[in-house]
Design an enzyme around this catalytic site. Structure first.
Site, PDB file in Angstrom:
ATOM      1  N   ASP A 203       0.860  -1.186   0.000  1.00 41.78           N
ATOM      2  CA  ASP A 203       0.000   0.000   0.000  1.00 41.78           C
ATOM      3  C   ASP A 203       0.900   1.241   0.000  1.00 41.78           C
ATOM      4  O   ASP A 203       1.926   1.272   0.696  1.00 41.78           O
ATOM      5  CB  ASP A 203      -0.887  -0.037   1.257  1.00 41.78           C
ATOM      6  N   ILE A 204       0.545   2.248  -0.784  1.00 39.68           N
ATOM      7  CA  ILE A 204       1.312   3.487  -0.814  1.00 39.68           C
ATOM      8  C   ILE A 204       1.007   4.287   0.466  1.00 39.68           C
ATOM      9  O   ILE A 204      -0.163   4.543   0.782  1.00 39.68           O
ATOM     10  CB  ILE A 204       0.961   4.320  -2.054  1.00 39.68           C
ATOM     11  N   ASN A 211      -2.997  12.808  -3.019  1.00 44.53           N
ATOM     12  CA  ASN A 211      -4.124  13.225  -3.857  1.00 44.53           C
ATOM     13  C   ASN A 211      -4.654  14.597  -3.428  1.00 44.53           C
ATOM     14  O   ASN A 211      -4.962  15.446  -4.272  1.00 44.53           O
ATOM     15  CB  ASN A 211      -5.257  12.193  -3.787  1.00 44.53           C
ATOM     16  N   ASP A 220      -2.644   9.457  -9.910  1.00 41.26           N
ATOM     17  CA  ASP A 220      -2.712   8.437 -10.966  1.00 41.26           C
ATOM     18  C   ASP A 220      -1.333   8.182 -11.566  1.00 41.26           C
ATOM     19  O   ASP A 220      -0.969   7.039 -11.870  1.00 41.26           O
ATOM     20  CB  ASP A 220      -3.676   8.876 -12.069  1.00 41.26           C
ATOM     21  N   GLU A 246      -4.990   2.381  -3.866  1.00 36.40           N
ATOM     22  CA  GLU A 246      -3.527   2.393  -3.886  1.00 36.40           C
ATOM     23  C   GLU A 246      -2.948   1.067  -3.412  1.00 36.40           C
ATOM     24  O   GLU A 246      -1.752   0.956  -3.130  1.00 36.40           O
ATOM     25  CB  GLU A 246      -2.994   3.516  -2.985  1.00 36.40           C
TER      26      GLU A 246
END
Length: 324
Positions: A203-204, A211, A220, A246
């Site tokens: 996971d980021i 965002n 994106d 993500e």
């Protein structure tokens, strides 16, 4: 004339060189429907049409004068009712008591002509049938080629549809649907033959903040770059997919948890050191190795628990399920 010749199964006549008939058998008289005195003493051409007279003068006389005989010359006599009577004529020129005679035998060829017509008609029908068959075969070949082309096009379209159905449009990685199918296959293989594999969920870190700060287009872009980074750091048989948002998942065939942690650490380090313009990211990873009691759902849950542990411990790290 003896009775055998008079009633022979073919026509016979004898004439002088000037064409005047001297003798004629009854068979020929019956065929031409003449009485004897209507032919004997008359010129043979009296029983011919104008066309056949010309033919007789052009071919018969010169030929028999030159060679002394004529074999199977085809022409027609004319009956007393003016009907054409096709015959084959054999003639020979010979001298008897100082007088030159031309003796001729005539064979009726009406049945032969009908037979030849039948043969020609049959040949014509066969040629028409052959032509029709040939055209049908050419058409069939054309239809077959068109079918093959359409079949190939359909196969290509199906492959494209399958690709679209199993691919995440943003990152180009496989999607959740494809991943779930692969996970089920690996679970089945493990249950059947004990083939090990491990699962990674990554996971980021702080992706919502990215965002909110830079906008979704930047988010994106980061997802796309991370997808490419994963592809560069995976082995040929590894399966990576975007799980949602993500989150990414990776199946590592033939690995135990320790090997999976090492592979995950390699990916984590690559993500941390990557430079994508002005942006930097870190990722958190959870790993879990399949066990006898696992289903696809339980293995996902274990990897997710390990991921949660990585995040609660401060993010930008790898945690194996056995450590939790």
């Amino acid at each position: 004339m003896d009775i055998q010749l008079d009633r022979a199964p073919c026509g016979y006549f004898s004439m002088l060189e000037n064409g005047v008939v001297q003798e004629v058998n009854q068979t020929l008289l019956d065929l031409l429907e003449y009485k004897r005195d209507e032919l004997v003493g008359k010129h043979i051409e009296s029983a011919m049409s104008a066309t056949n007279k010309m033919f007789f003068h052009t071919y018969f006389y010169p030929y028999i004068q030159l060679y002394g005989h004529v074999n199977e010359m085809y022409f027609s006599l004319r009956t007393s009712s003016s009907q054409q009577f096709p015959v084959l004529l054999n003639g020979v020129r010979q001298e008897r008591e100082g007088i030159v005679y031309i003796d001729c035998i005539l064979i009726v060829v009406r049945k032969r002509i009908e037979h030849e017509k039948d043969i020609l008609q049959t040949k014509s029908r066969l040629e028409e049938l052959y032509q029709a068959t040939n055209e049908a075969n050419l058409r069939l070949e054309q239809i077959h080629r068109e079918y093959e082309a359409k079949q190939q096009e359909l196969t290509r379209m199906n492959e494209e549809l399958e690709q679209l159905a199993s691919t995440d449009p943003l990152t180009g990685l496989k999607n959740r649907r494809y991943f779930q199918k692969q996970l089920d296959l690996h679970i089945h293989a493990y249950q059947e033959s004990g083939t090990p594999f491990s699962l990674l969920i990554l996971d980021i870190d702080h992706f919502k903040k990215i965002n909110d700060t830079y906008g979704h287009p930047v988010g994106d872009l980061i997802l796309t770059h991370l997808a490419k980074l994963l592809q560069l750091n995976l082995e040929k048989d590894d399966a990576a997919a975007r799980f949602g948002g993500e989150e990414f998942v990776i199946i590592l065939p033939g690995t135990q948890e320790g090997q999976a942690v090492e592979a995950a650490e390699k990916i984590r380090e690559a993500a941390e050191s990557a430079r994508w313009g002005d942006y930097r990211i870190t990722i958190s990873v959870g790993t879990a190795a399949v066990e006898d009691s696992d289903t696809g759902e339980s293995l996902l849950h274990k990897a997710d628990v390990a991921l949660y542990a990585s995040k609660t411990r401060g993010r930008n790290q790898v945690t194996g399920y056995s450590e939790v």
